[in-house]
Design an enzyme around this catalytic site. Structure first.
Site, PDB file in Angstrom:
ATOM      1  N   MET A   1      -1.794  21.605 -69.396  1.00  0.00           N
ATOM      2  CA  MET A   1      -1.707  20.823 -68.162  1.00  0.00           C
ATOM      3  C   MET A   1      -0.814  19.600 -68.404  1.00  0.00           C
ATOM      4  O   MET A   1      -0.882  18.620 -67.656  1.00  0.00           O
ATOM      5  CB  MET A   1      -3.097  20.399 -67.705  1.00  0.00           C
ATOM      6  CG  MET A   1      -3.969  21.619 -67.360  1.00  0.00           C
ATOM      7  SD  MET A   1      -5.271  21.287 -66.180  1.00  0.00           S
ATOM      8  CE  MET A   1      -6.250  20.132 -67.096  1.00  0.00           C
TER       9      MET A   1
ATOM     10  N   HIS B   1      -1.506  19.754 -78.683  1.00  0.00           N
ATOM     11  CA  HIS B   1      -0.733  20.820 -78.010  1.00  0.00           C
ATOM     12  C   HIS B   1       0.366  21.338 -78.936  1.00  0.00           C
ATOM     13  O   HIS B   1       0.635  22.528 -78.989  1.00  0.00           O
ATOM     14  CB  HIS B   1      -0.063  20.286 -76.734  1.00  0.00           C
ATOM     15  CG  HIS B   1      -1.020  19.895 -75.654  1.00  0.00           C
ATOM     16  ND1 HIS B   1      -1.213  18.594 -75.280  1.00  0.00           N
ATOM     17  CD2 HIS B   1      -1.816  20.632 -74.857  1.00  0.00           C
ATOM     18  CE1 HIS B   1      -2.095  18.536 -74.303  1.00  0.00           C
ATOM     19  NE2 HIS B   1      -2.483  19.751 -74.025  1.00  0.00           N
TER      20      HIS B   1
ATOM     21  N   GLN C   1      -9.469  23.716 -60.991  1.00  0.00           N
ATOM     22  CA  GLN C   1     -10.454  23.536 -62.065  1.00  0.00           C
ATOM     23  C   GLN C   1     -11.036  22.129 -62.104  1.00  0.00           C
ATOM     24  O   GLN C   1     -11.800  21.797 -62.990  1.00  0.00           O
ATOM     25  CB  GLN C   1      -9.871  23.917 -63.421  1.00  0.00           C
ATOM     26  CG  GLN C   1      -8.800  22.982 -63.970  1.00  0.00           C
ATOM     27  CD  GLN C   1      -8.137  23.565 -65.209  1.00  0.00           C
ATOM     28  OE1 GLN C   1      -7.332  24.482 -65.131  1.00  0.00           O
ATOM     29  NE2 GLN C   1      -8.480  23.026 -66.368  1.00  0.00           N
TER      30      GLN C   1
ATOM     31  N   GLN D   1      -9.351  24.885 -79.971  1.00  0.00           N
ATOM     32  CA  GLN D   1     -10.797  24.993 -80.211  1.00  0.00           C
ATOM     33  C   GLN D   1     -11.570  23.795 -79.667  1.00  0.00           C
ATOM     34  O   GLN D   1     -12.777  23.876 -79.460  1.00  0.00           O
ATOM     35  CB  GLN D   1     -11.073  25.147 -81.705  1.00  0.00           C
ATOM     36  CG  GLN D   1     -12.505  25.614 -81.953  1.00  0.00           C
ATOM     37  CD  GLN D   1     -12.902  25.561 -83.395  1.00  0.00           C
ATOM     38  OE1 GLN D   1     -12.109  25.869 -84.259  1.00  0.00           O
ATOM     39  NE2 GLN D   1     -14.139  25.168 -83.658  1.00  0.00           N
ATOM     40  N   LYS D   2     -10.883  22.680 -79.417  1.00  0.00           N
ATOM     41  CA  LYS D   2     -11.597  21.523 -78.866  1.00  0.00           C
ATOM     42  C   LYS D   2     -12.340  21.926 -77.595  1.00  0.00           C
ATOM     43  O   LYS D   2     -13.470  21.553 -77.378  1.00  0.00           O
ATOM     44  CB  LYS D   2     -10.647  20.370 -78.562  1.00  0.00           C
ATOM     45  CG  LYS D   2     -11.419  19.129 -78.112  1.00  0.00           C
ATOM     46  CD  LYS D   2     -10.537  18.008 -77.684  1.00  0.00           C
ATOM     47  CE  LYS D   2      -9.968  18.164 -76.313  1.00  0.00           C
ATOM     48  NZ  LYS D   2     -10.875  17.889 -75.193  1.00  0.00           N
TER      49      LYS D   2
ATOM     50  N   MET E   1      -7.985  14.908 -80.261  1.00  0.00           N
ATOM     51  CA  MET E   1      -6.860  14.629 -79.368  1.00  0.00           C
ATOM     52  C   MET E   1      -7.105  15.273 -78.009  1.00  0.00           C
ATOM     53  O   MET E   1      -7.554  16.413 -77.917  1.00  0.00           O
ATOM     54  CB  MET E   1      -5.572  15.147 -79.977  1.00  0.00           C
ATOM     55  CG  MET E   1      -5.167  14.314 -81.151  1.00  0.00           C
ATOM     56  SD  MET E   1      -3.474  14.664 -81.630  1.00  0.00           S
ATOM     57  CE  MET E   1      -3.352  13.626 -83.060  1.00  0.00           C
TER      58      MET E   1
END
Ligand code: PAF
Length: 290
Positions: free
Chosen positions: A30, A37, A61, A149-150, A185
């Protein structure tokens, strides 16, 4: 690097790669890109010949219009970062094409993956995520797509959806990237002032203290949750959205923790929502917690 906007151009770009036998990896984002990223792009480059990044703040979302309005937008910087990271193309679709007037089709994963944590805290969130990811995958048709995975629950929901709908893309989950102070992050970190950031550090610190307590023999989930709460709720302006011990076996809430469990939490720091989790049998989060 190719900069694409329309669905037709993105489709043509992908079809050309398919015809040429070029393996394509996809990193949906996004925007408001950060090192987290870029680590996904880096991972994607090891998995394919060319990498496409999409940048699209997906309105379906967001359960909170204010959160959507305040979502950071840094397109020019994002394009530069993608170029430097070696992306072959960036696709920036717009809402007029993604959700034209009369749009009425949504994708929903039901069951244990979407009856707790962020799914309860943000009603409709995963329906929006699944819908947009299905649409993005349908246009890009990548061989592989990489997620962070965050956003653990998101990664699990998307993997499930991808399998259930036979979308045919391999889903890869890449590790959480943290700043040296331990904060995971997130694009939302851009909204934290130094004072807010200091309060936000209670989240990784609380998770790490709870992980240590588990390793020292504390398996009562409520006690682990209390450790996180004690670390966070001493600060003014910090509210806990949820904190739960969830087993990755069946994605069920666990009264007693074991090595298959993660401790996951979402907090508001002066109105900015941050999420994080720690696998209880996993590596330490690098925080100052002594
Ligand atoms: O994780 C995100 O940034 C978003 O949820 C995603 C997967 C790009 C869908 O909008």
């Amino acid at each position: 690097m190719d900069e694409l906007t329309s669905i037709a151009d993105m489709r043509t770009w992908s079809r050309e790669r398919l015809k040429a036998g070029t393996r394509v990896a996809f990193v949906p984002t996004m925007g408001a890109l950060h090192q987290g990223h870029l680590s996904l792009v880096e991972k994607a480059r090891t998995l394919a010949d060319e990498v496409v990044v999409s940048i699209y703040v997906n309105p379906t979302q967001f359960d909170n219009p204010e959160d959507l309005a305040k979502y950071p937008k840094t397109l020019e910087a994002d394009l530069e970062l993608c170029r430097a990271a070696g992306a072959a193309a960036v696709w920036t679709p717009d809402s007029a094409e993604m959700y034209p007037d009369g749009y009425c089709t949504f994708v929903e994963v039901v069951g244990p993956l979407t009856d707790k944590l962020c799914a309860v805290a943000r009603p409709g969130h995963f329906r929006g995520v699944c819908t947009v990811v299905t649409k993005l995958l349908a246009v890009v048709r990548p061989d592989v797509a990489v997620f962070g995975q965050k956003d653990l629950q998101q990664a699990l929901v998307i993997s499930r959806m991808n399998g259930d709908l036979n979308l045919g893309t391999e889903i890869v989950v890449a590790p959480t990237v943290r700043d040296p102070d331990g904060l995971a992050m997130s694009s939302r970190n851009k909204r934290l002032t130094p004072a807010m950031r200091a309060k936000a550090l209670g989240l990784p610190r609380g998770l790490e203290l709870a992980r240590r307590a588990y390793r020292a023999g504390q398996i009562t989930s409520l006690k682990l949750i209390e450790i996180v709460a004690e670390e966070l709720l001493v600060e003014e302006g910090v509210d806990m959205d949820y904190c739960d011990v969830v087993s990755l076996k069946g994605f069920a809430e666990a009264e007693h923790a074991d090595d298959a469990c993660v401790l996951a939490a979402a907090v508001f720091v002066d109105g900015v929502r941050l999420i994080d989790h720690v696998p209880l049998a996993g590596a330490a989060i690098p925080v100052k917690a002594d």
